[in-house]
Motif scaffolding. Structure first.
Motif, short mmCIF file in Angstrom:
data_model
loop_
_atom_site.label_atom_id
_atom_site.label_comp_id
_atom_site.label_asym_id
_atom_site.label_seq_id
_atom_site.Cartn_x
_atom_site.Cartn_y
_atom_site.Cartn_z
N ARG A 186 0.90 -4.61 -2.38
CA ARG A 186 0.23 -4.45 -1.10
C ARG A 186 1.12 -3.68 -0.14
O ARG A 186 2.32 -3.48 -0.37
CB ARG A 186 -0.11 -5.82 -0.53
N ASP A 187 0.51 -3.25 0.97
CA ASP A 187 1.27 -2.51 1.97
C ASP A 187 2.36 -3.38 2.58
O ASP A 187 3.48 -2.92 2.84
CB ASP A 187 0.34 -1.97 3.06
N ALA A 217 4.92 4.46 9.57
CA ALA A 217 4.03 3.32 9.43
C ALA A 217 3.59 3.20 7.97
O ALA A 217 3.21 4.20 7.35
CB ALA A 217 2.81 3.48 10.33
N ILE A 218 3.67 1.98 7.44
CA ILE A 218 3.19 1.68 6.10
C ILE A 218 2.01 0.74 6.25
O ILE A 218 2.14 -0.38 6.74
CB ILE A 218 4.29 1.02 5.24
N ARG A 219 0.84 1.20 5.84
CA ARG A 219 -0.35 0.38 6.02
C ARG A 219 -1.32 0.66 4.88
O ARG A 219 -1.09 1.58 4.06
CB ARG A 219 -1.02 0.67 7.37
N ALA A 220 -2.38 -0.13 4.83
CA ALA A 220 -3.40 0.01 3.78
C ALA A 220 -4.67 0.57 4.38
O ALA A 220 -5.03 0.29 5.52
CB ALA A 220 -3.68 -1.35 3.13
N ALA A 221 -5.35 1.39 3.58
CA ALA A 221 -6.66 1.92 3.93
C ALA A 221 -7.55 1.77 2.70
O ALA A 221 -7.48 2.58 1.78
CB ALA A 221 -6.58 3.38 4.37
N GLY A 222 -8.35 0.70 2.68
CA GLY A 222 -9.11 0.41 1.47
C GLY A 222 -8.19 -0.07 0.37
O GLY A 222 -7.44 -1.03 0.52
N ASP A 223 -8.22 0.63 -0.76
CA ASP A 223 -7.37 0.29 -1.89
C ASP A 223 -6.08 1.09 -1.92
O ASP A 223 -5.26 0.92 -2.83
CB ASP A 223 -8.12 0.52 -3.21
N ILE A 225 -2.42 2.71 -0.29
CA ILE A 225 -1.31 2.45 0.62
C ILE A 225 -0.91 3.79 1.24
O ILE A 225 -0.69 4.77 0.53
CB ILE A 225 -0.13 1.82 -0.12
N LEU A 226 -0.86 3.81 2.56
CA LEU A 226 -0.54 5.03 3.29
C LEU A 226 0.82 4.91 3.94
O LEU A 226 1.18 3.86 4.47
CB LEU A 226 -1.59 5.30 4.37
N VAL A 227 1.58 6.00 3.88
CA VAL A 227 2.84 6.12 4.60
C VAL A 227 2.70 7.34 5.52
O VAL A 227 2.57 8.46 5.04
CB VAL A 227 4.04 6.29 3.66
N ASP A 228 2.66 7.06 6.81
CA ASP A 228 2.42 8.12 7.79
C ASP A 228 1.14 8.88 7.47
O ASP A 228 1.08 10.12 7.48
CB ASP A 228 3.61 9.09 7.86
#
Length: 301
Positions: A186-187, A217-223, A225-228
């Protein structure tokens, strides 16, 4: 003596036996008379009435010939239109290719301009700090802000989903039971890993080749994991520059290291950590420069 009344004499008649086919007059007529006679009679009557015409076979041949001529005409017209339109289509294709090449060249020029401006910003920052007699601080600021690429010893940490993480509790990939429950990273797992490395003494950190800064920023968008705002795909390779052996030991003994170990034991998430003699981390793609101003006593009153 009375006599019996006389009965009228009965006349004997001889009857002819009926034919077996007496009730099948239609079939008998068909068998006795040839069909050719009917055709000949109908032809003679039609000729006498003046209604004679071309035989049906000839009409059919003429109709077929007309259909073939029409089909040939349609094919010829279509081929002619295709030949007329071919140069226009080829011209549009060439124009589209030229436009793509021009836009690509423009994007390359913009990339070169960005790199040049980034170098100018770094040089001006270094010059400003050197005027204050603090050149070492300039190097430290560039490293900590992610504005410059770095290399040196450090730690390589690989975090990957569990082998059986294909389905969740509801039988669907990454189901509602959550990433960790289905063996997915997970994020917030990556957040704890990165924060643990910073706390353990890392000087620079990247994930899958993307440099992290203080504003990352490390976060989740749906399934995903996004970094910046850039999506990552597993396995997640985290590189941290610092004291290799000491950084690895401090991280594994920290609360975040125990957290990662618990993910491995409880959910099958795969992890591997190793010490590297020389790691190379790129500069961050974009760095936002922010300045702080001291608060005066007048502003606070």
């Amino acid at each position: 003596m009375c006599g019996m009344p006389q009965q009228p004499p009965v006349r004997s008649t001889s009857t002819r036996p009926a034919r077996p086919d007496a009730s099948m007059s239609l079939l008998t007529n068909v068998m006795d008379h040839s069909l050719d006679d009917g055709y000949a009679e109908a032809a003679a009557r039609k000729k006498a009435e003046g209604g004679g015409g071309l035989p049906k076979t000839l009409r059919a041949k003429l109709g077929l010939a007309a259909g073939l001529v029409l089909a040939a005409l349609v094919v010829t017209v279509g081929a002619a239109q295709a030949r007329v339109a071919a140069p226009a289509v080829a011209k549009e294709r060439e124009e589209l290719i030229d436009r793509i090449e021009e836009e690509t060249s423009a994007a390359d020029r913009l990339e070169e301009s960005i790199e040049k401006l980034r170098g100018d910003v770094s040089a001006r920052q270094r010059e400003a700090l050197e005027k204050n007699g603090d050149s070492d601080r300039s190097d430290l600021v560039g490293v900590l802000s992610g504005a410059v690429g770095v290399h040196g010893p450090g730690v390589k940490l690989v975090v990957d989903d569990a082998k059986d993480a294909g389905t969740g509790g509801d039988g669907q990939p990454r189901g509602t039971s959550g990433f960790s429950d289905t063996g997915r990273v997970r994020d917030r797992d990556l957040q704890r890993v990165v924060n643990g490395l910073w706390e353990s003494g890392a000087e620079a950190v990247s994930i899958n080749g993307q440099r992290l800064t203080a504003l990352s920023a490390i976060r989740a968008a749906g399934d995903a994991i996004l970094v910046d705002n850039r999506p990552l795909v597993p396995p997640y390779t985290v590189l941290a520059v610092g004291d290799g052996e000491g950084l690895s030991s401090r991280f594994q003994d920290s609360a975040d290291g125990f957290y990662l170990h618990a993910l491995q034991e409880n959910y099958g998430i795969r992890t591997a950590i190793s010490v590297a003699d020389d790691l190379e981390l790129p500069a961050a793609p974009s760095v936002i420069v922010r300045t702080a101003q001291p608060i005066t006593e007048k502003e606070t009153s």
